[in-house]
Design a protein around this motif. Sequence first.
Motif, short mmCIF file in Angstrom:
data_model
loop_
_atom_site.label_atom_id
_atom_site.label_comp_id
_atom_site.label_asym_id
_atom_site.label_seq_id
_atom_site.Cartn_x
_atom_site.Cartn_y
_atom_site.Cartn_z
N ARG A 1 2.88 -3.57 5.50
CA ARG A 1 2.13 -3.47 4.24
C ARG A 1 2.45 -2.18 3.48
O ARG A 1 2.01 -2.02 2.33
N LEU A 2 3.17 -1.27 4.10
CA LEU A 2 3.33 0.06 3.55
C LEU A 2 4.52 0.16 2.60
O LEU A 2 5.67 -0.06 2.99
N ARG A 3 4.25 0.53 1.34
CA ARG A 3 5.30 0.88 0.39
C ARG A 3 5.75 2.31 0.64
O ARG A 3 6.91 2.65 0.51
N GLY A 4 4.80 3.17 1.01
CA GLY A 4 5.09 4.56 1.29
C GLY A 4 3.85 5.23 1.85
O GLY A 4 2.76 4.64 1.85
N VAL A 5 4.02 6.45 2.33
CA VAL A 5 2.92 7.20 2.93
C VAL A 5 2.97 8.63 2.45
O VAL A 5 4.06 9.24 2.40
N PRO B 1 3.91 -1.28 -9.81
CA PRO B 1 2.83 -2.13 -10.32
C PRO B 1 2.45 -3.23 -9.32
O PRO B 1 3.33 -3.87 -8.74
N GLY B 2 1.17 -3.40 -9.12
CA GLY B 2 0.67 -4.37 -8.15
C GLY B 2 0.32 -3.75 -6.81
O GLY B 2 -0.34 -4.39 -5.99
N ASP B 3 0.77 -2.50 -6.58
CA ASP B 3 0.44 -1.81 -5.33
C ASP B 3 -0.97 -1.23 -5.38
O ASP B 3 -1.59 -1.13 -6.43
N THR B 4 -1.45 -0.83 -4.20
CA THR B 4 -2.70 -0.10 -4.06
C THR B 4 -2.41 1.25 -3.42
O THR B 4 -1.80 1.31 -2.35
N ILE C 1 0.83 -1.21 0.00
CA ILE C 1 0.00 0.00 0.00
C ILE C 1 0.86 1.25 0.00
O ILE C 1 1.85 1.35 0.74
N VAL C 2 0.46 2.22 -0.81
CA VAL C 2 0.87 3.61 -0.60
C VAL C 2 -0.32 4.30 0.04
O VAL C 2 -1.39 4.41 -0.57
N ARG D 1 4.16 8.32 -7.58
CA ARG D 1 5.63 8.25 -7.67
C ARG D 1 6.19 7.14 -6.78
O ARG D 1 7.14 6.45 -7.14
N LEU D 2 5.58 6.95 -5.62
CA LEU D 2 6.05 5.94 -4.67
C LEU D 2 5.59 4.53 -5.05
O LEU D 2 6.23 3.55 -4.67
#
Length: 475
Positions: free
Chosen positions: A386-390, A437-440, A363-364, A433-434
């Motif tokens: 779960r966090l890719r970025g915030v 592909p495959g992220d939400t 997740i972003v 930007r953060l």
Amino acid sequence: MSKADWQGKHVTVAGLGVSGIPAARVLHGLGAVVTVVNDGDDERSRAQAAELEAQGIAVRLGDGDTLPPSTELVVTAPGWKPGKPLFAAAADAGVPVWGDVELAWRLRGLDGREPAPWLAVTGTNGKTTTVRMLAAILEAAGLRTAAVGNIGVSLLDAVLGEETYDVLAVELSSYQLHWAPSLRAHSGAVLNLAPDHLDWHGSMAAYAADKGRIYEGNTVACVYNAADPATEDLVREADVEEGCRAIGFTLGTPGPSQLGVVDGILVDRAFVKNRQKQAQELAEVADVDPPAPHNVANALAAAALARAFGVAPAAVRDGLRAFRPDPHRIEHVADVDGVAYVDDSKATNTHAAEASLAAYDSIVWIAGGLAKGATFDELVTGCAKRLRGVVLMGADRALIREALTRHAPEVPVVDLDRTDTGAMSEAVREAARLARPGDTVLMAPACASMDMFVNYNKRGEAFADAVRARAAESA
């Protein structure tokens, strides 16, 4: 109560607004002597007052604390806090205080019709979705019903209008339950409990106690969340009719007297002949839109109330398939460059955001707004992996940033130092930007919206507009 009981009765209605104005008109129509008191004295209030006064209803603006002489009953808007001097004066004078829900409950059957039973739902989060799911299931069963209360059709219209109902699906807030002392539902559900509105209730214990009022006098079922022991505690404390049963719902395998999930199937082990050994298939998880864990829990609660009313399994399936969620509730907006964009602007507290974040693997997260006194350590700890970025925005974003620094220091954070409405477009650009592909990209703010937007709907619309603009650029 009969119509004769209202003739000449002096009733004070507290508050101009979505509940106060209809209550004043209904009571006046029944022959009561109605006085409306209101804290505000602005242009809008004066216009509302003029309309009521033209109908013969007295209005006092700018003085919501004084009890008018001869008052025999106060009917209050649900949002008025219990500590108001008006209510202290009523207590000293022995004058009862009702909310709009209590008034509607007392007016059922006034026209001689058999009152429709109420299937009632409360909880910190998920009330509206569950009630609308329940109404869809009841409709699929061929029953005349409506979603009412804190949603859709007003309760006063439902009990006094020309249309007749077999059963009502009723959403009730903690405020409404506080002011509804004689409510006795056919069956009720508390979906979950988490700190919310504590400034109104004064404490978590008082908040929980008001939620628990929904179980008082239930005749068939008290539905609770097996994953939230506090809801089961409220069932134990409730004074119910003899024979009323405690019915749990769980995202795991259900035990006897529970509904749950087995191999992607929603099953019932509560309303079957031999609940020790049998289970009834109701629907598939794929029938729930969206099939996020917290929404499956909502579906199970709705199914439990419907089954308590005798609805057949096929109607549960058909109702869930027909149901479509309201906007801004974990709503998929678009896929752009392999990234899903999801609007859960309705996640205005940490409990709702936690449920939303649990639905996705990478997740972003777009978060922030007015924290309403909330803390974010537990929320961040639970979702950190779960966090890719915030991307943070809004007045109280620093509180979330500090929790991220403590519990997820490796997660990249973009802190938008602006609170104008245009910040949403920048938030979506930074999230894109953060993301990979495959992220939400999930907007689940965990905060209220009023620092930047009129309400959560406008915030959600701003997010969706920004996502669609990005999709158009990417096309």
